[in-house]
Design an enzyme around this catalytic site. Structure first.
Site: not given
Length: 573
Positions: A390, A513, A552, A426, A424
């Protein structure tokens, strides 16, 4: 000290392969064409109906002192030792034994039920001189140490041309069950029809295969080594593990204790425990790299700010951005704590005294992984935190401070075409931002649709790059509750795009995730889907640098990492 490792392709291994070819010709001058074909056979390992495997024994200086060339018949779960040699003057020094033990270790590791090889007869034959007979007996004595014995009572030794035909030897690799007739017939048929396709015909193959009438197959009793002195088991630890692993132990200093902060140190411990149990990874030291590798992708003032504010904070204080001066970017707030919002995209990525140092070490780990790829590792896994995808050119957020994957990809791009695949949950807005106007690095991301998933403002399908980077960015946003079938279909599309780009290196921003039950994601991937993802990634047959991002759920991290790397190994080992 001797290291034995596998050479997976000719890429950046030209010097090592040239030494192997020289050693090959010194020992097998009559098979020069095989030496010439080694690079091609490594780069296209399944073209002949078996996988060519090259193991080399080398000194720390890189000098090759021995090699073994195997044919792995993956569809029948056996291997054939085609050639093995040790440099002159080293025979009897243990290199040959260590190399053969590495061969056995490899075979057991990939699930072979047996290993076949050939040796010239150790009985006196017309025209055979004493020196040749002595050498043949020495070779048979060597193999008997490992309970490797000739197959007897068959027509395998029927000559095709001039000179004596070799005997077929069998190594059970420590198994207790005998060699059954059908198993041996299937193996011999494949050896003769694939390895010796140029000199055998159907009539000869049928003659030899049908001559295996004993069940179990008879092996010649030992002549040189007493049964009690033979090594029946398969030793481990001779062959260097094929995958490189880099773990940032210093990550522990970055520990945000605030309630709900899921990017916690135990993530690395869980992942390390999972992958180290697979016996695939060799942990390697992390080098320190200069800031020039970071400022090649990140704004220098941004990097200086991160360092200054983190170093100046008290041990127990965290700065959370709360003012975002986006309307007047030229007016940076004077107070460092307030200025955090000038460089950050959210309110949940704190600056702490140790954040910079931990992020800096993660960068070193990613660059170390890139260099391992450049040195010939087929897979390098960078197990680091904080994550990075990010972090944009001059912004941090999403638990990320510096973009580990992008920094490593930029390093690799100087050596060849590079693609970054972000899997990922995201969207990797940082990686996209850094390479959005570049055409030499392809960026592909499969993620939750930004209408419902962080970071919400990027990752849409119409974002395809700008300027020189037009067409070099592909986003594949997926809806909530996406399961394995739809995700794998998107992955196939991503890999087709990567295949057309034809990179020399593939960097994977790896997040777990995407698995069902992750507290930050809404996909429903299973461990089985992660294993299939691993297989598909490895099927590209490109060096893989995997850099850890999100994930997570501790249970998912353990299950997902094991499954994914089992899938990778199934296509590479």
């Amino acid at each position: 000290m001797i290291r034995i490792r596998r050479i997976f392709s000719s890429f950046r291994q030209e010097g090592t392969i040239a030494q192997v070819q020289d050693l090959f010709l010194a020992n097998f001058s009559g098979a020069a064409e095989v030496a010439d074909q080694i690079p091609q056979r490594l780069d296209d390992p399944l073209s002949a109906g078996y996988r060519t495997v090259l193991l080399v024994a080398e000194r720390p200086t890189g000098k090759v002192v021995g090699f073994a060339l195997l044919l792995h018949f993956t569809d029948a779960h056996f291997a054939f030792l085609d050639f093995m040699a040790v440099a002159g003057g080293l025979r009897g020094g243990g290199v040959g034994g260590a190399l053969y033990e590495a061969v056995r270790e490899f075979c057991r590791g990939v699930g072979c039920h047996g290993l076949y090889l050939e040796a010239l007869p150790d009985n006196p034959l017309p025209g055979m001189d004493e020196a040749t007979l002595a050498e043949n007996r020495k070779r048979l004595r060597f193999y008997e140490r490992y309970s490797v014995l000739p197959v007897v009572g068959t027509a395998y030794e029927t000559p095709i041309g001039e000179g004596p035909a070799p005997m077929l030897l069998f190594d059970g690799l420590g198994r207790t069950s005998p060699l059954r007739r059908k198993e041996a017939q299937a193996a011999v048929r494949l050896i003769l029809s694939r390895k010796y396709a140029a000199i055998t015909d159907r009539k000869y193959i049928r003659l030899v295969v049908e001559s295996f009438t004993d069940d179990p197959v008879r092996l010649r009793p030992p002549r040189y080594i007493k049964r009690t002195a033979q090594k029946d088991g398969v030793a481990t630890g001779r062959l260097a593990k094929p995958f490189a692993l880099f773990i940032t132990r210093e990550h522990i200093i970055h520990h945000v204790h605030d309630t709900g902060y899921v990017e916690r140190p135990t993530r690395v411990n869980a992942l390390a425990e999972a992958v180290q149990g697979l016996e695939l990874f060799q942990e390697q030291p992390i080098r320190h790299y200069g800031d020039q590798f970071i400022t090649a992708v990140h704004d220098a003032e941004f990097l200086a700010y991160l360092k200054k504010v983190c170093k100046g904070l008290p041990p127990n204080k965290a700065v959370y951005p709360y003012v975002f001066p986006v309307r007047r970017p030229e007016r940076r707030p004077r107070e460092l704590a307030v200025r955090a919002g000038y460089y950050c995209i959210d309110t949940f990525t704190p600056l702490t005294r140790n954040a910079f140092d931990a992020a800096r070490k993660a960068v070193d780990a990613a660059l170390s992984g890139a260099d391992a790829i450049l040195k010939g590792a087929p897979v390098a896994y960078v197990l680091c935190r904080p994550p990075g995808h990010h972090a944009e050119h001059r912004l941090f957020g999403g638990f990320c401070y510096m973009n580990n994957s992008a920094i490593a990809a930029n390093r690799l791009s100087a050596m060849g075409r590079t693609a970054v695949l972000d899997i990922d949950f995201h969207h990797g807005n940082g990686t996209q931002d850094i390479f959005y106007r570049r055409g030499d690095v392809l960026t592909v991301s499969i993620h939750g649709h930004p209408n419902h998933a962080y970071p919400y403002f990027s990752g849409f399908a119409d974002e395809t790059g700008e300027g020189e980077g037009k067409g070099a960015n592909l986003n594949l946003p997926l809806p909530e509750n996406t399961g394995g079938r739809d995700y794998l279909a998107a992955l196939d599309e991503a890999l087709r795009r990567i295949g057309r780009f034809a990179p020399q290196f593939l960097v994977v921003s790896l997040g777990f995730d995407t698995m069902a039950g992750d507290p930050t994601g809404s996909f429903r991937l299973s461990a089985r889907a992660l294993e299939e993802i691993g297989r598909k990634l490895a099927s590209l047959r490109r060096p893989l640098l995997l850099v850890q991002e999100g994930g997570y759920s501790i249970a998912n991290l353990k299950r997902g990492a094991k499954a994914l790397f089992r899938g990778v190994a199934s296509r590479i080992r």
